[in-house]
Design an enzyme around this catalytic site. Structure first.
Site, PDB file in Angstrom:
ATOM      1  N   ASP A 204       0.855  -1.226  -0.072  1.00  0.00           N
ATOM      2  CA  ASP A 204       0.010   0.001  -0.156  1.00  0.00           C
ATOM      3  C   ASP A 204       0.868   1.294   0.047  1.00  0.00           C
ATOM      4  OD1 ASP A 204      -2.339   1.936   0.970  1.00  0.00           O
ATOM      5  OD2 ASP A 204      -3.321  -0.045   0.879  1.00  0.00           O
ATOM      6  N   HIS A 242      -3.872   5.245   3.958  1.00  0.00           N
ATOM      7  CA  HIS A 242      -4.623   4.006   3.737  1.00  0.00           C
ATOM      8  C   HIS A 242      -3.847   2.614   3.963  1.00  0.00           C
ATOM      9  CE1 HIS A 242      -6.020   1.211   0.455  1.00  0.00           C
ATOM     10  NE2 HIS A 242      -7.307   1.624   0.810  1.00  0.00           N
ATOM     11  N   SER A 414     -11.678  -1.729  -0.338  1.00  0.00           N
ATOM     12  CA  SER A 414     -10.192  -1.468  -0.024  1.00  0.00           C
ATOM     13  C   SER A 414     -10.324  -2.007   1.557  1.00  0.00           C
ATOM     14  CB  SER A 414      -9.771   0.007   0.083  1.00  0.00           C
ATOM     15  OG  SER A 414      -9.109   0.586  -0.841  1.00  0.00           O
TER      16      SER A 414
END
Ligand SMILES: *[C@@H]1O[C@H](CO)[C@@H](O)[C@H](O)[C@H]1NC(C)=O
Ligand SMILES: *[C@@H]1O[C@H](CO)[C@@H](O)[C@H](O)[C@H]1NC(C)=O
Length: 863
Positions: A204, A242, A414
């Protein structure tokens, strides 16, 4: 220090371990410098030393490409040209001019199996989350009394000594309000199953290893920053949040900070690669990084979810994934988990994404707090299962970056994928010996169907229910872990490649469609050592002036229908499907034998039309005889799909008359009646209707079945080559008026004679050279041509020559220069991955964001 002592000094340096790296972690990579250097990935034959290549081509050797043996990365100062391609072209030209028909000397180009100039992909960072987010539905347990769910929650917290302040908001772990809309994990925790001895890598935008909620579970040796080339994947950009949020969902520590992860005693590694452009080579390294320790790779990203993209990972990345399942986790296979995508509003479908439709990844979609299908979560026949994420007014509550920060708005698919990855970690903690395919079996066997009134739920051949939106249902942590305890390990993988069926027929507009079949006999399945089926893939070429108009159904011998492609309104590409591989998990457990049918339709009646060129089928499954199983060949290399079988020409392509479930577009199941009846029998494109009697071209079958076993074996260029007629050679070779078999003998004799002369001459020449020079580790033709040296060394702005024609980003194949037969054959070998790039071309994207972060939709899409 005297110059003369350098070797000793160097040797000493090599012995001293690099101070910041633990013995276990992979060697530090040399930092990349995309601004001033170009990078080339080369696959070399084992006998060629990268040092020699660097020397000859004037490149700097950057090192091996991760776990891909014999794949090396080289660099050179930036240039518009593909200097490696130019150099190899030069060698080729020279070789040809030296003697046509004469003796071919082995040169550097023989040692390069594959070369690709790297084009780093820029990852466009997502828009920041909106300032005014909807109020999260957290609640104060003390404020709600008498609710049995709350009472149970408090009891669980007490028994497990959970003091994390936002645990009561983590409805996805225990939902006291919408009872049973959670992953059903608390029973496992009470049994002591919390993810111990497992590691999940978050691929990520970084991972805040200093967060007090993650620090204790952070696994440094499996972590790396591929964007800024540092050992620690520390988030650096303002929106590098994230990955940390995903990590929190998996392994937030049970302490007094925020909440807990679903596997709160698992370890998490961070692999940072979404924050800046990254090359395919580095992505390949990333997906195999520390692949014995990193057991699961959680990937919440992919190509743009805009309903237009049709992007597959490049050849190096595909190879890394195969390498991962073959050798990762000490041979049990890396578990790749991918988010299905957030593009459902744009009618996007995860079968148009080469990561999610890979058989090597487990694709996970989303459901929301009420168990409903959130409008963003993509459907496709490659969806394995779903789990909880944002929608219905709430989202996932997890850890954020900062020493003690929480976040209550994590969402999209996600957020679903990491939750599944964490549950798979729980599975591995009780059964570390499961292979990557066992995990897929367990995922589908234990998934629980939801919203069963949805009309897309259909029973599969083994009695499971499947839905393109939900896969086999929602993941139940307790169920999968308990099933894993006494799961019988499956035998190794086997597969059957059908011949390519060449159709070349127009697709009628309207609901009718064009139908074509492949018959697989019991004997063929047995010869392929193929027992029960797992994945089915269909690779096809279709031309169309508006790609999004097309849709494809795959129908198994038992009548199970997979919607492998659906219409996508935004997809106006004129590129058609180019060697695209669609995948389905809906046929899991079926038998391979029988007639497999595809129906390709053009239901959007708008004058935009197309045709089906060819297709082939690969049936993947469990070996009948484990001892006869062989490892998968690396994609794009020798032994890749279909080599060795000849294409067959079908005569069965016909307008479909079968009544089959109509295909609906992704986002709007309400549009089932998309094909108005006034269009149904509109006389558009009558041609295919008559295709039932189309002329037979092939030597083999007349039915498009796989019974074709023509006498001659196709040359190694294999399947992509246009099928030849009864002549086994291209038509400009004389046939002597004899049968193909006799031609083989005649030409064979010629070849033997030429080979003999060639070998003899080569031997003599080598002997001569040996006398001249010694000590080179590889017998290359000496480079004494100034032009070669110049273009090989730098090439910057220099001789445009032949290379100038090439676009710098073109995939270069070491042999693809031109006209002789050898070239053509080799070029075919790489057609596959060239195809995977064609969309960039269509979109006019040069360095565009081929890989977009799913999370970029977070801000605007997830509520
Ligand atoms: C959920 O977990 C409980 C044990 O905590 C178990 O009894 C139940 O069967 C599980 N649900 C499913 C669908 O397996
Ligand atoms: C984790 O590994 C250690 C060392 O191998 C072992 O002693 C321990 O029992 C394992 N824990 C679990 C839950 O399997």
């Amino acid at each position: 220090m005297r110059f003369g002592s350098a070797p000793l000094w160097l040797a000493v340096l090599q012995i001293i371990p690099f101070p910041t790296v633990s013995a276990k972690s992979p060697p530090l990579l040399r930092p990349r410098d995309y601004d001033s250097r170009d990078y080339y990935a080369l696959h070399l034959t084992p006998d060629v030393s990268p040092k020699t290549v660097a020397l000859q081509l004037g490149l700097t050797h950057e090192g091996v490409i991760g776990e891909l043996s014999d794949h090396h990365l080289f660099s050179t100062p930036t240039s518009k040209e593909d200097v490696v391609a130019i150099h190899i072209d030069g060698l080729r030209r020279k070789r040809r001019s030296v003697g046509s028909g004469g003796i071919v000397k082995r040169d550097l180009s023989d040692g390069i199996l594959f070369a690709e100039k790297q084009r780093p992909k820029k990852l466009v960072k997502r828009v920041p989350p909106p300032a005014a987010r909807r109020e999260a539905q957290g609640f104060d347990p003390a404020a709600i009394t008498g609710n049995t769910g709350v009472v149970e929650l408090q009891s669980i917290m007490q028994r497990l000594d959970i003091r994390d302040p936002i645990f009561h908001e983590q409805w996805h772990l225990f939902n006291p309000i919408e009872r049973h809309h959670d992953v059903n994990v608390t029973g496992l925790w009470l049994e002591g199953i919390t993810g111990e001895n497992t590691t999940v890598a978050i691929v990520d935008d970084g991972l805040d290893m200093d967060s007090q909620d993650l620090a204790a579970n952070y696994f440094a040796a499996g972590s790396y920053d591929f964007n800024d080339h540092a050992p620690q994947p520390k988030p650096r950009l303002s929106d590098d949040r994230h990955g940390t949020r995903c990590a929190g969902e998996i392994a937030a520590v049970r302490n007094n900070v925020c909440g807990v992860g679903v596997a709160y005693d698992a370890k998490v590694a961070g692999i940072r690669m979404l924050s800046k452009p990254i090359s395919d080579a580095d992505e390949a390294i990333a997906l195999n990084y520390a692949y014995h320790e990193n057991q699961i790779y959680s990937c919440s990203w992919g190509p743009p979810d805009d309903g237009q993209a049709m992007d597959a990972p490049g050849i190096l990345i595909k190879r890394a994934m195969v390498k991962g399942v073959q050798e990762g986790r000490n041979g049990k296979g890396s578990i790749f988990v991918f988010a299905s995508g957030n593009g459902a509003t744009y009618e996007d479908n995860c079968n148009f994404d080469g990561y999610t439709n890979s058989i090597y990844s487990i694709t996970i979609g989303a459901i929301d707090r009420n168990g409903n299908h959130p409008y963003y979560s993509e459907q496709c026949s490659a969806n394995m299962a779903v789990t909880y994420s944002s929608g219905s007014g709430d989202a996932i509550h997890t850890t954020d970056i900062g020493p003690n920060q929480c976040f209550n708005g994590h969402g999209g698919t996600s957020a679903a994928a990491p939750l599944a990855a964490g549950i798979f970690a729980l599975v591995l903690s009780v059964r570390p010996g499961l292979t990557w395919r066992d995990m897929q079996y367990l995922a589908l066997e234990t998934a629980v169907p939801i919203n069963e009134e949805d009309p897309d739920w259909k029973q599969t051949a083994i009695g499971k229910m499947f839905n393109h939106k939900y896969g086999y249902g929602k993941v139940d942590a307790w169920a999968i872990v308990h099933a894993a305890k006494d799961h019988k390990l499956v035998k190794p993988q086997a597969w059957y490649n059908s011949p390519i069926v060449i159709v070349n027929a127009a697709i009628p507009e309207g609901t009718q469609g064009l139908q074509t079949q492949i018959k697989v006999t019991a004997e063929e399945a047995r010869n392929a050592n193929l027992g029960r089926l797992e994945h089915v893939t269909v690779t096809m070429n279709a031309a169309h002036s508006q790609r999004g108009d097309m849709s494809v159904d795959l129908i198994s011998p038992k009548g199970i229908v997979s919607h492998i492609a659906t219409t996508r309104k935004p997809d106006t590409s004129k590129n058609g499907y180019k060697d695209w591989t669609f995948m389905s998990v809906k046929h899991w457990g079926e038998e391979a034998t029988g007639t497999w049918t595809i129906i390709i339709k053009d239901t959007v009646v708008n004058g935009q039309t197309g045709s089906l060129t060819d297709w082939s089928l690969t049936l993947w499954g469990e070996a009948i005889d484990a001892d006869k199983a062989k490892p998968l060949p690396l994609p794009g290399g020798d032994g890749d799909k279909n080599l060795g079988t000849d294409p067959i020409h079908t005569t069965t392509a016909q307008a479909s008359t079968t009544e089959l479930p109509s295909m609906t577009s992704t986002a709007n199941p309400s549009k089932v009646t998309e094909n108005p009846s006034d269009h149904a029998d509109r006389p558009v494109n009558e041609k295919p209707g008559s295709a039932a009697t189309s002329t037979q071209l092939g030597t083999g079958t007349t039915t498009g079945t796989t019974t074709a076993t023509p006498t001659s074996t196709a040359a190694p260029g294999g399947p992509e080559a246009e099928a030849e007629e009864s002549n086994f050679l291209p038509s400009f070779f004389p046939t002597f008026g004899v049968s193909a078999k006799t031609q083989v003998w005649i030409y064979g004799a010629f070849v033997v004679i030429i080979l003999f002369v060639g070998v003899l001459a080569t031997y003599l020449s080598i002997q001569k050279k040996r006398a001249k020079k010694q000590g080179m580790d590889y017998e290359f033709e000496a480079l004494n041509n100034e032009d070669d040296l110049e273009s090989g060394a730098a090439g910057a702005g220099g001789k445009a020559s032949a290379g100038g024609r090439r676009k710098a980003r073109d995939l270069y194949d070491a042999f693809g220069a031109s006209d002789d037969e050898e070239d053509i054959l080799s070029e075919k070998e790489y057609d596959d991955d060239e195809g995977s790039y064609d969309d960039d071309e269509a979109l006019g994207i040069d360095e565009g964001p081929r890989v977009g972060d799913r999370a970029k939709l977070l801000g605007r899409d997830n509520y």
